[in-house]
Scaffold this active site. Structure first.
Site, PDB file in Angstrom:
ATOM      1  N   SER A 219      21.643   5.695  29.492  1.00  0.00           N
ATOM      2  CA  SER A 219      22.608   5.889  28.410  1.00  0.00           C
ATOM      3  C   SER A 219      24.029   5.929  28.963  1.00  0.00           C
ATOM      4  O   SER A 219      24.246   6.045  30.175  1.00  0.00           O
ATOM      5  CB  SER A 219      22.310   7.190  27.665  1.00  0.00           C
ATOM      6  OG  SER A 219      22.624   8.309  28.477  1.00  0.00           O
ATOM      7  N   LYS A 220      24.993   5.834  28.038  1.00  0.00           N
ATOM      8  CA  LYS A 220      26.402   5.900  28.428  1.00  0.00           C
ATOM      9  C   LYS A 220      26.732   7.243  29.064  1.00  0.00           C
ATOM     10  O   LYS A 220      27.642   7.350  29.883  1.00  0.00           O
ATOM     11  CB  LYS A 220      27.295   5.682  27.208  1.00  0.00           C
ATOM     12  CG  LYS A 220      27.215   4.286  26.610  1.00  0.00           C
ATOM     13  CD  LYS A 220      28.144   4.171  25.416  1.00  0.00           C
ATOM     14  CE  LYS A 220      28.054   2.793  24.765  1.00  0.00           C
ATOM     15  NZ  LYS A 220      28.945   2.675  23.593  1.00  0.00           N
ATOM     16  N   ARG A 221      26.005   8.287  28.672  1.00  0.00           N
ATOM     17  CA  ARG A 221      26.307   9.631  29.173  1.00  0.00           C
ATOM     18  C   ARG A 221      25.671   9.903  30.528  1.00  0.00           C
ATOM     19  O   ARG A 221      26.005  10.881  31.183  1.00  0.00           O
ATOM     20  CB  ARG A 221      25.851  10.667  28.139  1.00  0.00           C
ATOM     21  CG  ARG A 221      26.673  10.644  26.862  1.00  0.00           C
ATOM     22  CD  ARG A 221      26.113  11.558  25.801  1.00  0.00           C
ATOM     23  NE  ARG A 221      24.825  11.083  25.319  1.00  0.00           N
ATOM     24  CZ  ARG A 221      24.677  10.152  24.389  1.00  0.00           C
ATOM     25  NH1 ARG A 221      25.736   9.583  23.852  1.00  0.00           N
ATOM     26  NH2 ARG A 221      23.490   9.773  23.991  1.00  0.00           N
TER      27      ARG A 221
END
Length: 397
Positions: free
Chosen positions: A249-251
């Site tokens: 994920s982006k996080r």
């Protein structure tokens, strides 16, 4: 057939991540392999999720990676932000209304939520029941006269569902789709309408995007047919995964490209690594320069399996590209400047009179032990500072 025209169309809802860089790279390589054009389009129709600085980060990251765009913001004859093309989308929505491939929907959010809840209780996918499709023209005109808000929905071909199969990569499509909203009540286009209109008007011949868009492909192909246009060829890229099998994920720390840049990875190393996440060359070769990738990339090499992100493999490629760069007279000067900045910022380092030329010699002397140019002063501190005669090692001599 004309030249290959591909596009990378990110949404500015966050900084560019590894999966986005891979999508951009594969599109770029396809264009370069066949002498086509690589277009950057910013799909910013979702203003609620807009992140300040995201567009600038996307542009800067593509430039850092060496993915030169042929058309895009600030370069080309068109408008490349979807937020600047609202009037165009409204015009095309009207064309669909006029041809009977779309209709106005006056249902409010409360009724739509009740439909969703009913479908959930019955164990089926939520789908619009086409209540407004059956309004008479007199009823529609009266609602328009009184200013009742409405959306524009596509009239899905056939019944409420349509069997769909993916083209180009042979992956089965979803079971069906309902009458998707094309224009929201505020007059702004949804992704589906904007995407199809832009791909046609920009002459896109091939669409490579993440597999999360696979479910939307039958819908998009139906819209192309409704307009009487030829759809592009589609290929969908499997998701990138963490080493434990979870979605990247982006996080996640391994997600944003800016984390790799700040960690000192070379652009050519990260590009090489990303190219091998889902593409298999026709040889056992692993280390590629950009020109080599441009010459060898082919759609037949795309994998249908998900790829796991591995820092070990990236670190190995980083060392290979760093060694090559150190022995390249042009590239090494940039590396020397990086190393010199680190040395001058290090506490206790002997900095007086130190030149880039001297650092080049140190890089070539220690290159096999370096993971990045900035590590030079910690890998070989004795080259840049006075010895600590009080240290335990010195006392033991």
């Amino acid at each position: 057939t004309g030249p290959v025209r591909v596009r990378f169309a990110p949404s500015p809802t966050g900084f560019l991540h590894l999966g986005g860089l891979r999508t951009a790279l594969f599109n770029y390589l396809l264009a370069r392999r066949y002498g086509g054009q690589f277009i950057l389009r910013i799909e910013d129709t979702d203003q609620k999720r807009f992140v300040a600085g995201a567009t600038e980060n996307i542009l800067a990251t593509l430039q850092w990676a060496g993915l030169a765009i042929d058309e895009g913001p600030g370069k080309g004859p068109d408008k490349y932000f979807q937020s600047q093309r609202t009037e165009l989308y409204q015009k095309h929505a009207q064309l669909l209304l006029d041809s009977g491939h779309a209709y106005r929907c006056f249902c409010n959010s409360h009724r739509l939520e009740l439909l969703r809840q009913e479908a959930t209780v019955q164990g089926r996918a939520p789908m619009y029941d086409r209540r407004c499709l059956h309004l008479s023209q007199r009823q529609v005109d009266e609602k328009l006269r009184t200013g009742e808000p409405y959306t524009v929905r596509m009239k899905a071909p056939g019944a409420l569902t349509e069997a769909g199969r993916e083209v180009g990569d042979g992956v089965p499509g979803p079971a069906g789709f309902d009458d998707a909203v094309l224009l929201k009540s505020d007059g702004l286009a949804t992704y589906h309408l904007a995407n199809v209109v832009d791909d046609h008007l920009m002459g896109i011949t091939h669409v490579m995007r993440g597999e999360e868009w696979l479910i939307s492909t039958p819908k998009h192909r139906a819209l192309f047919r409704a307009f009487g246009w030829e759809p592009p060829a589609y290929a969908h890229l499997p998701l990138l995964m963490n080493s434990d099998g979870s979605k990247l994920s982006k996080r996640n720390q391994d997600g944003p490209v800016k984390n790799y840049i700040s960690a000192g990875y070379l652009p050519q190393a990260l590009v090489n690594y990303v190219a091998l996440l889902g593409w298999h060359p026709d040889s056992t070769k692993e280390v590629f320069t950009m020109p080599e990738l441009e010459q060898q990339f082919a759609l037949r090499g795309l994998s249908r399996s998900k790829s796991a992100v591995s820092r070990d493999r990236l670190d190995w490629l980083q060392k290979q590209h760093l060694r090559a760069a150190i022995h390249d007279d042009q590239q090494v000067m940039g590396l020397a400047e990086q190393a010199l900045a680190e040395i001058r910022g290090a506490e206790g380092a002997g900095r007086e009179g130190l030149t880039s030329e001297a650092v080049v010699g140190a890089l070539r002397l220690c290159g096999d032990r370096l993971a990045r140019a900035g590590d030079l002063h910690t890998t070989a501190p004795y080259l840049f500072g006075d010895p600590d005669l009080e240290s335990e090692q010195a006392q033991g001599v």
